[in-house]
Write a protein that holds these residues in place. Structure first.
Motif, PDB file in Angstrom:
ATOM      1  N   LYS A 100       0.835  -1.209   0.000  1.00  0.00           N
ATOM      2  CA  LYS A 100       0.000   0.000   0.000  1.00  0.00           C
ATOM      3  C   LYS A 100       0.867   1.254   0.000  1.00  0.00           C
ATOM      4  N   LEU A 101       1.945   1.235   0.764  1.00  0.00           N
ATOM      5  CA  LEU A 101       2.847   2.382   0.808  1.00  0.00           C
ATOM      6  C   LEU A 101       3.545   2.579  -0.536  1.00  0.00           C
ATOM      7  N   LYS A 102       3.881   1.477  -1.204  1.00  0.00           N
ATOM      8  CA  LYS A 102       4.513   1.577  -2.519  1.00  0.00           C
ATOM      9  C   LYS A 102       3.572   2.213  -3.529  1.00  0.00           C
ATOM     10  N   GLU A 103       2.277   1.890  -3.430  1.00  0.00           N
ATOM     11  CA  GLU A 103       1.296   2.488  -4.327  1.00  0.00           C
ATOM     12  C   GLU A 103       1.272   4.008  -4.186  1.00  0.00           C
ATOM     13  N   SER A 104       1.588   4.477  -2.977  1.00  0.00           N
ATOM     14  CA  SER A 104       1.614   5.920  -2.717  1.00  0.00           C
ATOM     15  C   SER A 104       3.000   6.512  -2.893  1.00  0.00           C
ATOM     16  N   SER A 105       3.941   5.685  -3.402  1.00  0.00           N
ATOM     17  CA  SER A 105       5.330   6.128  -3.637  1.00  0.00           C
ATOM     18  C   SER A 105       5.986   6.663  -2.375  1.00  0.00           C
ATOM     19  N   ARG A 106       5.712   6.018  -1.243  1.00  0.00           N
ATOM     20  CA  ARG A 106       6.321   6.421   0.022  1.00  0.00           C
ATOM     21  C   ARG A 106       7.754   5.907   0.106  1.00  0.00           C
ATOM     22  N   SER A 107       8.673   6.776   0.452  1.00  0.00           N
ATOM     23  CA  SER A 107      10.092   6.401   0.524  1.00  0.00           C
ATOM     24  C   SER A 107      10.381   5.448   1.677  1.00  0.00           C
ATOM     25  N   THR A 144       9.345   2.642   2.267  1.00  0.00           N
ATOM     26  CA  THR A 144       9.475   1.238   1.860  1.00  0.00           C
ATOM     27  C   THR A 144      10.889   0.908   1.415  1.00  0.00           C
TER      28      THR A 144
END
Length: 470
Positions: free
Chosen positions: A346-353, A355
């Protein structure tokens, strides 16, 4: 027998501690906390039949310097390291190792393939199983180690076997099952946990791969032949390797081969694949609590609590996992920690660093710590080890201010070379080539203030680099 250590995993289920650019195998998660999982895997081999053979390590190219540094710390001064330009799972990785082993040895070279992030408490049991597996591999078997299950674990794959000619023969592989199915498998006694460890002749593995996955074999062979040796690193060709299918040994070979065999291993094995698995193998207090860092318990049972810096007080809760890092905190029921990977997705979908990176990011020259970030600015503390230097680089979207707080810096800025000491500073405009070097005998520490329209780490154009990152 040539030891091959697979160090390409990202340890998703141990987020937020394990992240793709600094995964779990590089952390001291078990035992006395002095050695990392990778180091312990290498040290385990010192008492085995492969003790005289330096390991062949396969890892992502961004992890090469970490592998090299960690192995130097335990006396492995010249390990051979295969750098994958992109992740393609275990089947292609082992193919690269097989090509390299045959290049250095003969057609009867046998590979011992081990993940870098597993725990085995009983080294004597491991060595006995290894000797058995080697004998089977000499008979051209493709051998995997099976772990006798002691609980209905849903985080592991299973292998169903039967005995034939005094050998455990593979009937089928089962992916991570539901709880009810896992309970049935454990009760039957016919199933093993799939350990992901293998012993096989290099040529036999390549022959089987070519038979079942000819295109994968072809792409791996092409990538290997186009690779480049630099010091103890083998840089795999990106163009060929990225065309290779992403697949595991299990799917590509083990589920299809007629040569498969299982050797039972009862040696206190764990793949440390989740926070509950880490709780299982960790030392506990009288109430079943595991703590790492500054933690206080009151009326709490069977918890796993980990703190990097802050005091954590835990009152009246059971079966909880709480993991605190500089920039993220995980709170979960211990029975549901397999779903941590869903959080990461889910965090990757939001391009959160979060991860990929920790706040403190290791680099081959030292590290940087992101102190503060806001709209159009970022502040970092940069530490450069004695004698090391950053790449000659340029940014399209940000300018940088550097202030030396400890040590001495040589700064390349365009056509200039500047010597800076403590309390001195310089400014790097957008689009200007620059480099930072520590010529001294102590660590260089600077505060970097970035400003601009885009501050991502991918806004780096490297022109020269001592670590092969151009």
């Amino acid at each position: 027998m040539k030891p091959v250590i697979l160090s390409g995993g990202s340890g998703t289920r141990l987020w937020p501690y394990s992240r793709s650019l600094y995964p779990k195998q590089f952390f001291p998660l078990t035992g006395d906390g002095q050695h990392t999982l990778l180091q312990n895997t290498c040290l385990r081999l010192k008492s085995s039949t492969v003790a005289n053979h330096e390991p062949l390590i396969i890892c992502n190219q961004s992890h090469g310097y970490m592998v090299s540094d960690q192995l130097k710390d335990i006396g492995e001064t010249r390990p051979k390291i295969i750098l994958e330009p992109t992740a393609r799972n275990t089947a292609p990785a082992v193919a690269l190792a097989a090509f390299e082993a045959l290049h250095d040895g003969d057609k009867d070279t046998t590979l011992l393939v081990l993940p870098a992030d597993h725990v085995i408490d009983d080294e004597e049991a491991f060595n006995q199983a290894l000797e058995h597996a080697e004998k089977l591999a000499q008979q051209d078997k493709v051998v995997t180690f099976g772990i006798k299950p002691n609980q209905p674990e849903t985080g592991y794959g299973y292998i169903k076997t039967h005995v034939e000619n005094n050998m455990q023969v593979i009937d089928e592989f089962i992916e991570k099952p539901e709880k009810s199915a896992a309970e049935t498998y454990v009760q039957s006694g016919d199933y093993f946990w799939n350990s992901g460890m293998f012993v096989v002749k290099a040529q036999i593995y390549l022959d089987e791969l070519k038979s079942f996955e000819p295109e994968m074999f072809e792409k791996c062979e092409k990538a290997f032949k186009a690779s480049k040796h630099v010091d103890n690193y083998l840089h795999i060709d990106l163009e060929s390797f990225q065309e290779c299918k992403d697949d595991s040994i299990d799917y590509a070979v083990m589920e299809r081969t007629q040569k498969g065999a299982v050797v039972s291993l009862d040696g206190g094995w764990s793949d440390v694949g989740s926070w509950s698995a880490l709780w299982d193998i960790s030392e506990k207090d009288d109430n079943g609590n595991v703590s790492r860092g500054d933690v206080t318990f009151i009326n709490a049972k069977n918890n796993y609590i980990q703190s990097e810096k802050n005091l954590i007080a835990v009152i009246g809760v059971e079966n909880v996992v709480l993991v605190e890092t500089d920039d993220a905190t995980l709170l979960a029921n211990k029975d549901q920690v397999q779903d941590v990977k869903k959080v990461v997705a889910k965090l990757k979908e939001s391009s959160r660093s979060e991860t990929e990176l920790h706040r403190k990011v290791l680099r081959p020259w030292g590290y940087y710590d992101s102190i503060d970030t806001g709209n159009r600015f970022q502040v970092k503390r940069i530490v450069v080890n004695p004698g090391e230097e950053l790449s000659l680089q340029m940014h399209h979207h940000r300018a940088e201010h550097w202030i030396v707080v400890k040590g001495t810096a040589i700064v390349t800025r365009g056509d200039e070379e500047i010597l800076l000491s403590e309390n001195q500073s310089t400014y790097i405009p957008i689009g200007v080539k620059h480099r930072l070097k520590n010529p001294g005998n102590i660590s260089l520490e600077i505060i970097e203030v970035q400003s601009g329209s885009y501050l991502g780490e991918d806004d780096i154009i490297r022109f020269e680099d001592g670590y092969g990152r151009v």
